[in-house]
Scaffold this active site. Structure first.
Site, PDB file in Angstrom:
ATOM      1  N   LYS A 109       1.022   2.216   2.427  1.00  0.00           N
ATOM      2  CA  LYS A 109       1.201   2.014   3.873  1.00  0.00           C
ATOM      3  C   LYS A 109       1.339   0.544   4.244  1.00  0.00           C
ATOM      4  CE  LYS A 109      -3.533   3.335   4.841  1.00  0.00           C
ATOM      5  NZ  LYS A 109      -4.348   2.435   4.017  1.00  0.00           N
ATOM      6  N   LYS A 143      -4.518  -6.385  -6.023  1.00  0.00           N
ATOM      7  CA  LYS A 143      -4.591  -7.012  -4.702  1.00  0.00           C
ATOM      8  C   LYS A 143      -4.766  -8.522  -4.809  1.00  0.00           C
ATOM      9  CE  LYS A 143      -5.707  -3.281  -1.613  1.00  0.00           C
ATOM     10  NZ  LYS A 143      -6.580  -2.732  -0.589  1.00  0.00           N
ATOM     11  N   LYS A 203       3.538   3.496  -6.544  1.00  0.00           N
ATOM     12  CA  LYS A 203       3.123   4.437  -5.492  1.00  0.00           C
ATOM     13  C   LYS A 203       3.565   3.962  -4.111  1.00  0.00           C
ATOM     14  CE  LYS A 203      -1.304   2.624  -4.242  1.00  0.00           C
ATOM     15  NZ  LYS A 203      -2.157   2.715  -3.142  1.00  0.00           N
TER      16      LYS A 203
HETATM   17  P1  TYM Z   1      -6.227   3.907   1.423  1.00  0.00           P
HETATM   18  O1  TYM Z   1      -6.443   3.563   2.840  1.00  0.00           O
HETATM   19  O2  TYM Z   1      -5.438   2.996   0.579  1.00  0.00           O
HETATM   20  O3  TYM Z   1      -5.560   5.336   1.310  1.00  0.00           O
HETATM   21  C1  TYM Z   1      -6.141   6.463   1.931  1.00  0.00           C
HETATM   22  C2  TYM Z   1      -6.047   7.677   1.041  1.00  0.00           C
HETATM   23  O4  TYM Z   1      -4.667   7.984   0.776  1.00  0.00           O
HETATM   24  C3  TYM Z   1      -4.474   8.076  -0.622  1.00  0.00           C
HETATM   25  N1  TYM Z   1      -3.137   7.572  -0.940  1.00  0.00           N
HETATM   26  C4  TYM Z   1      -2.183   8.284  -1.543  1.00  0.00           C
HETATM   27  N2  TYM Z   1      -2.152   9.537  -1.985  1.00  0.00           N
HETATM   28  C5  TYM Z   1      -1.007   9.966  -2.553  1.00  0.00           C
HETATM   29  N3  TYM Z   1       0.087   9.194  -2.701  1.00  0.00           N
HETATM   30  C6  TYM Z   1       0.099   7.922  -2.269  1.00  0.00           C
HETATM   31  N4  TYM Z   1       1.168   7.174  -2.427  1.00  0.00           N
HETATM   32  C7  TYM Z   1      -1.076   7.411  -1.659  1.00  0.00           C
HETATM   33  N5  TYM Z   1      -1.411   6.215  -1.129  1.00  0.00           N
HETATM   34  C8  TYM Z   1      -2.666   6.327  -0.687  1.00  0.00           C
HETATM   35  C9  TYM Z   1      -5.548   7.200  -1.239  1.00  0.00           C
HETATM   36  O5  TYM Z   1      -5.816   7.559  -2.568  1.00  0.00           O
HETATM   37  C10 TYM Z   1      -6.721   7.468  -0.331  1.00  0.00           C
HETATM   38  O6  TYM Z   1      -7.403   8.643  -0.712  1.00  0.00           O
HETATM   39  N6  TYM Z   1     -10.560   2.858  -0.813  1.00  0.00           N
HETATM   40  C11 TYM Z   1      -9.868   3.839  -0.015  1.00  0.00           C
HETATM   41  C12 TYM Z   1     -10.533   4.101   1.319  1.00  0.00           C
HETATM   42  C13 TYM Z   1     -11.965   4.500   1.244  1.00  0.00           C
HETATM   43  C14 TYM Z   1     -12.482   5.743   0.831  1.00  0.00           C
HETATM   44  C15 TYM Z   1     -13.892   5.659   1.009  1.00  0.00           C
HETATM   45  C16 TYM Z   1     -11.904   6.906   0.349  1.00  0.00           C
HETATM   46  C17 TYM Z   1     -13.018   3.711   1.630  1.00  0.00           C
HETATM   47  N7  TYM Z   1     -14.176   4.417   1.479  1.00  0.00           N
HETATM   48  C18 TYM Z   1     -14.732   6.715   0.694  1.00  0.00           C
HETATM   49  C19 TYM Z   1     -12.750   7.963   0.049  1.00  0.00           C
HETATM   50  C20 TYM Z   1     -14.133   7.863   0.198  1.00  0.00           C
HETATM   51  C21 TYM Z   1      -8.465   3.327   0.261  1.00  0.00           C
HETATM   52  O7  TYM Z   1      -8.159   2.184   0.144  1.00  0.00           O
HETATM   53  O8  TYM Z   1      -7.624   4.238   0.735  1.00  0.00           O
END
Ligand code: TYM
Length: 335
Positions: free
Chosen positions: A204, A113, A201
């Site tokens: 979004k 990032k 990957k």
């Molecule tokens: P974020 O918002 O980037 O993504 C949300 C969740 O989606 C999963 N994900 C994917 N899974 C499969 N294939 C993909 N291409 C893909 N892109 C995203 C991510 O692994 C995630 O589980 N740091 C986290 C948010 C967060 C969180 C938490 C998660 C904040 N606090 C506590 C779990 C527990 C994040 O940036 O997710």
């Protein structure tokens, strides 16, 4: 209720897409009956990258309505906005004081990032995983379903739990529950890849929308994106991540959407070219997303109801979070 606790969050940045859906949201839906679930919309995390305030507000509602349209039940699960529960930021500060810079320096997401947002490498971006640990540990979570990209953050979270427990927990008064990650294997959605470059990957917040199928994409857009997605040399449909990462990704998505196993799908396309798979996949995605999109449209039109859900969620979350925070304050010597 003695069910174990599950917590998982998504940043309301970008638009919800099939990577998030297949990687986590779909798994959450099936886990709702066996766990006490908490699903924060992590808006504090989202602002580690500059957000347009109007869009952020709009997306928070959009995500909530999509969660419910996907099958999350706000009567069963606690759905809330992270910034509505101040205990997250409070606990995060405390955890920051127990986190070493060396640990944060190793975080690959921070490195990625920082490269992407070179003009805004802020302290929040750096301590992002600490806030994530606070999200999880505040609720004494047993299980944290995430995609593969969050593995390193979960490891840090466990290290922090162990560090605080080592310092302050006693047998009579345990402090923090050690959470277990739940990361689906790649073929079960743990890492859905970008359509134009299946070696990275799907994300979004990708600036190239051709890489991503969003849950609210209309049929024409889905058809176009799948038709134009990058496939591999050769023409035979087989599952091989190394030599055919594009086809492997399409097979994974198709398998998860239609609930057929990959071998069966490969079998049924013997002797047929990539084009056939693309047409069928586009069709399957469109039909799968149609009812979900219709439901979302209804839900988003009733903001008052969505606000009620969030108010209820925040209240329930605050009560739980404060219990952990009180114990922590007492242990570290706050009066
Ligand atoms: P974020 O918002 O980037 O993504 C949300 C969740 O989606 C999963 N994900 C994917 N899974 C499969 N294939 C993909 N291409 C893909 N892109 C995203 C991510 O692994 C995630 O589980 N740091 C986290 C948010 C967060 C969180 C938490 C998660 C904040 N606090 C506590 C779990 C527990 C994040 O940036 O997710």
């Amino acid at each position: 209720m003695n069910n174990p606790t599950l917590l998982s969050g998504i940043q309301p940045s970008g638009k919800l897409m099939i990577g998030n859906y297949l990687g986590v949201v779909k798994q959450w839906v099936t886990m709702q009956d066996e766990y006490n679930c908490l699903f924060p919309l992590v808006d504090l995390h989202a602002i580690t990258v500059r957000q347009d305030p109007k869009l952020l507000r709009q997306r928070s509602y959009e995500f909530l309505s999509l969660y419910i349209a996907c099958g999350l039940n706000p009567k069963k699960s606690t759905i809330f906005v992270q910034s509505h529960v101040p205990q997250h930021a409070q606990f995060s500060w405390i955890l920051n004081c127990f986190t070493y810079m060396g640990e944060l320096n190793r975080m690959t997401q921070f490195k990625d990032k920082s490269q992407k947002h070179a003009s805004n490498i802020n302290a929040g971006l750096y301590s992002y995983p600490v806030l994530m640990a606070a999200d999880i540990l505040l609720y004494q979570s047993d299980l944290v379903p995430v995609g593969e990209d969050q593995k390193q953050h979960l490891e840090l979270c466990r290290n922090l739990a162990q560090r605080l427990n080592h310092e302050y927990a006693t047998e009579e008064k345990p402090l923090l529950k050690m959470p277990d990650p739940y990361i689906p294997p790649k073929t079960s959605g743990g890492r859905i890849m970008a359509l134009q470059d299946p070696t990275v990957k799907m994300s979004k917040s990708d600036t190239n929308e051709q890489n991503v199928i969003f849950l609210l994409d209309d049929p024409k857009t889905i058809e176009k994106k799948i038709k134009r997605c990058v496939t591999d040399s050769g023409s035979e449909i087989t599952y091989d991540e190394k030599t055919k990462p594009g086809i492997a990704n399409l097979l994974t998505i198709y398998s998860l959407i239609t609930q057929q196993n990959i071998d069966e799908i490969v079998q049924s396309y013997q002797g047929k070219g990539y084009g056939y798979l693309k047409v069928d996949l586009a069709e399957a995605l469109i039909e799968h997303l149609r009812p979900l999109q219709e439901k979302q449209k209804q839900l988003i039109s009733d903001k008052a109801e969505l606000d009620k859900i969030l108010t209820r969620g925040a209240k329930a979350a605050q009560e739980l979070a404060q219990k952990t925070l009180d114990t922590i304050h007492q242990k570290i010597g706050f009066i």
